[in-house]
Design a protein around this motif. Structure first.
Motif, PDB file in Angstrom:
ATOM      1  N   GLY A   1       0.821  -1.209   0.000  1.00  0.00           N
ATOM      2  CA  GLY A   1       0.000   0.000   0.000  1.00  0.00           C
ATOM      3  C   GLY A   1       0.852   1.255   0.000  1.00  0.00           C
ATOM      4  O   GLY A   1       0.539   2.236  -0.711  1.00  0.00           O
ATOM      5  N   LEU A   2       1.932   1.242   0.784  1.00  0.00           N
ATOM      6  CA  LEU A   2       2.834   2.399   0.803  1.00  0.00           C
ATOM      7  C   LEU A   2       3.492   2.586  -0.555  1.00  0.00           C
ATOM      8  O   LEU A   2       3.666   3.730  -1.028  1.00  0.00           O
ATOM      9  CB  LEU A   2       3.883   2.197   1.893  1.00  0.00           C
ATOM     10  N   ALA A   3       3.853   1.468  -1.198  1.00  0.00           N
ATOM     11  CA  ALA A   3       4.443   1.547  -2.536  1.00  0.00           C
ATOM     12  C   ALA A   3       3.436   2.117  -3.532  1.00  0.00           C
ATOM     13  O   ALA A   3       3.808   2.899  -4.418  1.00  0.00           O
ATOM     14  CB  ALA A   3       4.907   0.158  -2.984  1.00  0.00           C
ATOM     15  N   VAL A   4       2.165   1.747  -3.394  1.00  0.00           N
ATOM     16  CA  VAL A   4       1.127   2.304  -4.269  1.00  0.00           C
ATOM     17  C   VAL A   4       1.051   3.818  -4.095  1.00  0.00           C
ATOM     18  O   VAL A   4       0.987   4.578  -5.071  1.00  0.00           O
ATOM     19  CB  VAL A   4      -0.235   1.656  -3.960  1.00  0.00           C
ATOM     20  N   ALA A   5       1.084   4.253  -2.838  1.00  0.00           N
ATOM     21  CA  ALA A   5       0.998   5.692  -2.570  1.00  0.00           C
ATOM     22  C   ALA A   5       2.223   6.429  -3.102  1.00  0.00           C
ATOM     23  O   ALA A   5       2.101   7.482  -3.755  1.00  0.00           O
ATOM     24  CB  ALA A   5       0.849   5.920  -1.069  1.00  0.00           C
ATOM     25  N   LEU A   6       3.430   5.886  -2.827  1.00  0.00           N
ATOM     26  CA  LEU A   6       4.652   6.536  -3.312  1.00  0.00           C
ATOM     27  C   LEU A   6       4.684   6.573  -4.830  1.00  0.00           C
ATOM     28  O   LEU A   6       5.113   7.558  -5.434  1.00  0.00           O
ATOM     29  CB  LEU A   6       5.870   5.789  -2.769  1.00  0.00           C
TER      30      LEU A   6
ATOM     31  N   LEU B   1      -5.030  14.135   0.789  1.00  0.00           N
ATOM     32  CA  LEU B   1      -3.769  13.463   0.462  1.00  0.00           C
ATOM     33  C   LEU B   1      -3.453  12.402   1.522  1.00  0.00           C
ATOM     34  O   LEU B   1      -3.125  11.252   1.197  1.00  0.00           O
ATOM     35  CB  LEU B   1      -2.654  14.496   0.382  1.00  0.00           C
ATOM     36  N   VAL B   2      -3.543  12.793   2.807  1.00  0.00           N
ATOM     37  CA  VAL B   2      -3.278  11.825   3.883  1.00  0.00           C
ATOM     38  C   VAL B   2      -4.309  10.694   3.857  1.00  0.00           C
ATOM     39  O   VAL B   2      -3.987   9.520   4.050  1.00  0.00           O
ATOM     40  CB  VAL B   2      -3.275  12.543   5.246  1.00  0.00           C
ATOM     41  N   LEU B   3      -5.570  11.080   3.607  1.00  0.00           N
ATOM     42  CA  LEU B   3      -6.623  10.075   3.554  1.00  0.00           C
ATOM     43  C   LEU B   3      -6.373   9.052   2.444  1.00  0.00           C
ATOM     44  O   LEU B   3      -6.616   7.855   2.621  1.00  0.00           O
ATOM     45  CB  LEU B   3      -7.973  10.764   3.360  1.00  0.00           C
ATOM     46  N   SER B   4      -5.877   9.514   1.301  1.00  0.00           N
ATOM     47  CA  SER B   4      -5.582   8.582   0.186  1.00  0.00           C
ATOM     48  C   SER B   4      -4.501   7.580   0.574  1.00  0.00           C
ATOM     49  O   SER B   4      -4.577   6.395   0.227  1.00  0.00           O
ATOM     50  CB  SER B   4      -5.171   9.371  -1.057  1.00  0.00           C
ATOM     51  N   ILE B   5      -3.479   8.063   1.304  1.00  0.00           N
ATOM     52  CA  ILE B   5      -2.406   7.149   1.727  1.00  0.00           C
ATOM     53  C   ILE B   5      -2.941   6.140   2.739  1.00  0.00           C
ATOM     54  O   ILE B   5      -2.616   4.946   2.698  1.00  0.00           O
ATOM     55  CB  ILE B   5      -1.229   7.953   2.318  1.00  0.00           C
ATOM     56  N   VAL B   6      -3.796   6.600   3.660  1.00  0.00           N
ATOM     57  CA  VAL B   6      -4.387   5.686   4.640  1.00  0.00           C
ATOM     58  C   VAL B   6      -5.232   4.621   3.947  1.00  0.00           C
ATOM     59  O   VAL B   6      -5.181   3.432   4.290  1.00  0.00           O
ATOM     60  CB  VAL B   6      -5.245   6.481   5.643  1.00  0.00           C
ATOM     61  N   PHE B   7      -5.982   5.042   2.925  1.00  0.00           N
ATOM     62  CA  PHE B   7      -6.771   4.084   2.150  1.00  0.00           C
ATOM     63  C   PHE B   7      -5.864   3.006   1.535  1.00  0.00           C
ATOM     64  O   PHE B   7      -6.144   1.804   1.617  1.00  0.00           O
ATOM     65  CB  PHE B   7      -7.547   4.802   1.045  1.00  0.00           C
ATOM     66  N   ALA B   8      -4.789   3.458   0.886  1.00  0.00           N
ATOM     67  CA  ALA B   8      -3.905   2.521   0.196  1.00  0.00           C
ATOM     68  C   ALA B   8      -3.253   1.540   1.158  1.00  0.00           C
ATOM     69  O   ALA B   8      -3.274   0.314   0.950  1.00  0.00           O
ATOM     70  CB  ALA B   8      -2.830   3.293  -0.574  1.00  0.00           C
ATOM     71  N   VAL B   9      -2.671   2.063   2.240  1.00  0.00           N
ATOM     72  CA  VAL B   9      -1.967   1.205   3.191  1.00  0.00           C
ATOM     73  C   VAL B   9      -2.947   0.272   3.911  1.00  0.00           C
ATOM     74  O   VAL B   9      -2.720  -0.941   4.028  1.00  0.00           O
ATOM     75  CB  VAL B   9      -1.181   2.070   4.202  1.00  0.00           C
ATOM     76  N   GLY B  10      -4.050   0.832   4.388  1.00  0.00           N
ATOM     77  CA  GLY B  10      -5.000   0.018   5.146  1.00  0.00           C
ATOM     78  C   GLY B  10      -5.666  -1.062   4.321  1.00  0.00           C
ATOM     79  O   GLY B  10      -5.759  -2.218   4.748  1.00  0.00           O
TER      80      GLY B  10
ATOM     81  N   LEU C   1      -5.270  -5.126   4.533  1.00  0.00           N
ATOM     82  CA  LEU C   1      -6.438  -5.985   4.710  1.00  0.00           C
ATOM     83  C   LEU C   1      -6.510  -7.058   3.637  1.00  0.00           C
ATOM     84  O   LEU C   1      -6.829  -8.222   3.916  1.00  0.00           O
ATOM     85  CB  LEU C   1      -7.706  -5.127   4.687  1.00  0.00           C
ATOM     86  N   ALA C   2      -6.191  -6.684   2.392  1.00  0.00           N
ATOM     87  CA  ALA C   2      -6.264  -7.652   1.286  1.00  0.00           C
ATOM     88  C   ALA C   2      -5.314  -8.821   1.507  1.00  0.00           C
ATOM     89  O   ALA C   2      -5.702  -9.997   1.390  1.00  0.00           O
ATOM     90  CB  ALA C   2      -5.947  -6.948  -0.031  1.00  0.00           C
ATOM     91  N   LEU C   3      -4.050  -8.536   1.835  1.00  0.00           N
ATOM     92  CA  LEU C   3      -3.092  -9.633   2.010  1.00  0.00           C
ATOM     93  C   LEU C   3      -3.335 -10.389   3.309  1.00  0.00           C
ATOM     94  O   LEU C   3      -3.034 -11.584   3.399  1.00  0.00           O
ATOM     95  CB  LEU C   3      -1.663  -9.099   1.952  1.00  0.00           C
TER      96      LEU C   3
ATOM     97  N   ALA D   1      -9.173  -9.680  -4.416  1.00  0.00           N
ATOM     98  CA  ALA D   1      -9.128  -8.828  -5.605  1.00  0.00           C
ATOM     99  C   ALA D   1      -9.970  -7.583  -5.411  1.00  0.00           C
ATOM    100  O   ALA D   1      -9.563  -6.465  -5.797  1.00  0.00           O
ATOM    101  CB  ALA D   1      -9.613  -9.612  -6.821  1.00  0.00           C
ATOM    102  N   GLY D   2     -11.140  -7.736  -4.803  1.00  0.00           N
ATOM    103  CA  GLY D   2     -12.002  -6.578  -4.577  1.00  0.00           C
ATOM    104  C   GLY D   2     -11.352  -5.551  -3.669  1.00  0.00           C
ATOM    105  O   GLY D   2     -11.399  -4.333  -3.940  1.00  0.00           O
ATOM    106  N   VAL D   3     -10.727  -6.014  -2.589  1.00  0.00           N
ATOM    107  CA  VAL D   3     -10.081  -5.082  -1.653  1.00  0.00           C
ATOM    108  C   VAL D   3      -8.875  -4.420  -2.302  1.00  0.00           C
ATOM    109  O   VAL D   3      -8.635  -3.219  -2.121  1.00  0.00           O
ATOM    110  CB  VAL D   3      -9.691  -5.825  -0.361  1.00  0.00           C
ATOM    111  N   LEU D   4      -8.070  -5.202  -3.068  1.00  0.00           N
ATOM    112  CA  LEU D   4      -6.925  -4.620  -3.770  1.00  0.00           C
ATOM    113  C   LEU D   4      -7.372  -3.552  -4.767  1.00  0.00           C
ATOM    114  O   LEU D   4      -6.784  -2.458  -4.850  1.00  0.00           O
ATOM    115  CB  LEU D   4      -6.142  -5.721  -4.500  1.00  0.00           C
ATOM    116  N   ALA D   5      -8.393  -3.881  -5.559  1.00  0.00           N
ATOM    117  CA  ALA D   5      -8.886  -2.914  -6.539  1.00  0.00           C
ATOM    118  C   ALA D   5      -9.411  -1.662  -5.847  1.00  0.00           C
ATOM    119  O   ALA D   5      -9.178  -0.526  -6.310  1.00  0.00           O
ATOM    120  CB  ALA D   5      -9.977  -3.553  -7.387  1.00  0.00           C
ATOM    121  N   LEU D   6     -10.083  -1.844  -4.731  1.00  0.00           N
ATOM    122  CA  LEU D   6     -10.596  -0.685  -3.977  1.00  0.00           C
ATOM    123  C   LEU D   6      -9.449   0.165  -3.456  1.00  0.00           C
ATOM    124  O   LEU D   6      -9.529   1.413  -3.468  1.00  0.00           O
ATOM    125  CB  LEU D   6     -11.462  -1.181  -2.825  1.00  0.00           C
TER     126      LEU D   6
END
Length: 697
Positions: free
Chosen positions: A119-124, A146-155, A159-161, A189-194
């Motif tokens: 998730g952090l890699a997605v955000a970076l 911006l912070v919310l988007s990073i929290v979404f990606a990491v969280g 959860l997906a993995l 897949a659904g959580v990753l895509a989200l």
């Protein structure tokens, strides 16, 4: 206007759809690959994690890039190539690190921690890509979004993995993980895509541009759209490659499982179904049995397979089995089955409505089994005995059906006039009698109910006694005298012969020590005893315990006993000869009667089989064989003893032909030692008289 409406309004709708397709497809493939990684071990796990990471990185980056190309800020745009490439590398490296950690199982939290790294890699990656995004205007960021988007990606990635790790279960539960893989893959897949979509669109909402009017600067929307489609195609190709690798692995895995199943259910030598396969098939056949069509089980045992092995070697035996297996496999039809269940034993079954249908299969089996087989320059005919039991006429369960087919097969093997025998209830009684007799024989050995009789062996030229042959006898408490021809095979089949043989050897040596004059004593060896016992050690121990001189003991064995393993047999016989014991080749003229046997093995005497003596008066061939054996003995310097002398004419014939020794009813029947002593043929030393064994040097 809502945030979602604002997002859609500022994007090219078609490219948004393409980006979402890339995101969904890539996330699905990534989920399946990461679940496969969780279900494997060591290098395979790393390999699947790496493939999952590459697909995920391509999915993340291409979703972002296509969506960025679809973003319409209302001002001219451009991309910094270095930062664009850097964003791709960030996605790739971060995904590899995250997936490898997630699937490593170093701790229970590893999947969630690995997901957080992804998730952090997605955000970076996203914000590195945004830095590469050049616009003609002033960029304003909403820090909260911006912070919310990073929290979404990491969280959401964590959860997906985490869900993937839970779905895979504990280590070693790969089969269970695969069985529920579709449902788990949908969730992951659904959580990753989200996570990817939430990061991008929340981040793009946080991105605001205030245009600057600069002359001569503009964008080419068509070129950007074409680039977006090219990136989308590449993303789908990468996702498709990951999917294909997954499907290929499934296919290879399925083929491997099928191959292993085939190996487990097939005989390695012949390729026919094996015992496990037969058991499964017969269970299925019995489960669907009906009244209109009965089931016939046919037990098959080759008749001369041991002889083929002994004469031509085990390679020839294996080739015979392969040839017969091909013949049997080629003759079976619908509702027919044939398998090899071990050694030289086969089994077949068929459903039939009339006896003619069953007779047709039996005829085909006999034809295949009795047809000559060419091996090298030799032609062999194995032949077989077939026993048939019918369900439900002869049995109501698999165990009883198999047992009854075996009983019928053993009856066919014992009957030289027919090769096929159908089960009859009387066979059960015979089998019970054999089991009862075997039990009684075991009791007789334990209770000392066996005895040894002795038959005299005489020099044909002088008439002097040369020695006595020890012969085992059994007087049953209820059944009376039991023929050795009946109970010796039972003892060999059930392993009792080892104990009985050792007892006879010890008993004969113990009695012979006290004989006066000190004649030789001959003891027969069973092929089973010769093959399984440490014979030289036993012989030496008995001689030491009883005090009998080795030169006074003569061990008799047939050529059949030494053919199974010639090298071992030669070693055993040489060790016995080294002790000083004499060796006699029994029943010469029957079986193999190889000249190489006399040349290779250290025999001191040849015993001519009584069948030739019995036929000598009426058969020129038997007389010729007697002359040949006697001539062979003289040329090799080995004395010949003829067995079964019952008439004076037989004795005269052998005397005229130059036979050395004779044995038979004419000269003396087997008798207890007390009776022989009473006849005056020999006497026994008194208990207090010292034993001086004149045969001992």
């Amino acid at each position: 206007m809502s945030v979602l409406g604002c997002i859609i309004y500022r994007h090219n709708l078609w490219l948004v759809v393409v980006a979402l397709l890339i995101c969904g497809a890539g996330s699905w493939v990534t989920a399946r690959l990461v679940l496969r990684a969780f279900a494997t071990r060591s290098l395979q796990r790393f390999g699947w994690s790496f493939i999952a990471a590459v697909v995920a990185a391509a999915d993340i980056w291409c979703t972002h890039f296509v969506a960025m190309l679809g973003f319409e800020p209302g001002v001219p745009i451009a991309f910094d190539p270095v930062l664009t490439i850097a964003s791709l590398l960030i996605a790739l490296v971060g995904s590899i690190a995250g997936f490898v950690l997630a699937t490593s199982r170093v701790s229970r939290a590893a999947p969630a921690l690995g997901g957080a790294i992804v998730g952090l890699a997605v955000a970076l990656m996203h914000y590195a890509g945004m830095l590469a995004y050049r616009v003609e205007g002033v960029v304003i960021w909403n820090r909260t979004l911006l912070v919310l988007s990073i929290v979404f990606a990491v969280g959401l990635c964590a959860l997906a993995l985490h869900r993937a790790g839970v779905a895979a279960g504990e280590p070693g539960e790969a089969a269970r993980a695969r069985s529920r893989g579709n449902a788990a893959a949908l969730v992951v897949a659904g959580v990753l895509a989200l996570a990817i979509a939430a990061l991008h669109f929340t981040g793009m909402t946080a991105f605001q541009v205030v245009p600057l009017a600069i002359d001569g600067h503009f964008s080419n929307p068509a070129a950007l759209h074409a680039l977006a489609l090219a990136v989308a195609c590449m993303a789908l190709v990468i996702a498709g490659s990951g999917c294909v690798s997954f499907l290929l692995d499934d296919s290879v895995r399925a083929e491997s499982v099928e191959h292993l199943r085939t190996m487990a259910m097939s005989d390695m030598l012949t390729g026919l179904p094996n015992r496990a396969n037969f058991n499964a098939r017969i269970d299925a056949e019995l489960a669907r049995a009906d009244d209109s069509r009965k089931l016939a089980l046919i037990g098959i045992d080759l008749n001369r397979f041991k002889e083929i092995n002994d004469l031509h070697g085990h390679h020839a035996g294996d080739e015979v089995l392969r040839i017969l297996a091909r013949r049997l496999a080629s003759l079976v039809r619908e509702d027919e089955f044939v398998a090899r269940v071990g050694g030289d034993e086969f089994v077949a079954f068929t459903r039939f409505a009339t006896r003619d249908e069953l007779a047709d299969l039996l005829e085909r089996l006999e034809t295949a089994l009795y047809r000559p087989i060419r091996y090298d320059d030799a032609e062999v005919i194995s032949g077989a005995s077939l026993g048939v039991a019918i369900y439900p006429d002869d049995a109501t369960s698999k165990t009883v059906l198999i047992n009854n087919a075996d009983l019928a097969m053993y009856r066919a093997k014992a009957d030289l006039t027919q090769s096929v025998c159908f089960y009859e209830p009387a066979m059960d009684e015979i089998a019970r009698e054999r089991r009862s007799l075997t039990h009684d024989l075991r009791e007789a050995l334990a209770r000392g109910q066996l005895s040894v009789h002795y038959q005299v062996q005489t020099s044909i030229t002088t008439g002097d006694i040369c020695g006595y042959e020890a012969l085992l006898r059994w007087e049953h408490p209820r059944l009376g005298f039991i023929s050795p021809a009946k109970f010796i095979p039972l003892a060999e089949e059930n392993g009792l012969i080892l104990g009985i043989g050792a007892w006879v050897l010890r008993e004969a040596c113990t009695r012979a020590v006290a004989w006066s004059p000190p004649y030789k004593v001959a003891v027969n060896l069973s092929p089973v005893q010769f093959a399984h016992a440490d014979l030289p050690k036993l012989v030496e121990t008995v001689l030491v315990e009883t005090g009998l001189a080795p030169e006074r003991l003569e061990l008799e064995l047939t050529e059949t006993a030494i053919f199974a393993d010639r090298e071992r047999s030669l070693d055993v016989l040489q060790r016995i000869k080294a002790i000083g014991v004499n060796l006699a080749l029994d029943d010469f003229g029957t079986g193999y009667s190889s000249l190489d046997t006399l040349r290779s093995f250290p025999f001191d005497k040849i015993k001519l089989d009584q069948s030739f003596v019995n036929e000598a008066e009426t058969s020129r061939q038997a007389t010729a064989i007697i002359r040949a054996v006697l001539a062979l003995g003289k040329s090799l310097g080995i004395p010949v003893l003829a067995e079964g002398i019952e008439t004076q004419d037989q004795l005269t014939l052998l005397a005229n032909e130059g036979c050395d020794e004779v044995q038979g009813f004419l000269l003396g029947r087997p008798a207890p030692l007390s009776q022989i002593v009473a006849s005056g043929q020999l006497s026994l030393l008194a208990d207090d008289e010292p034993v001086v064994d004149v045969a001992r040097p």
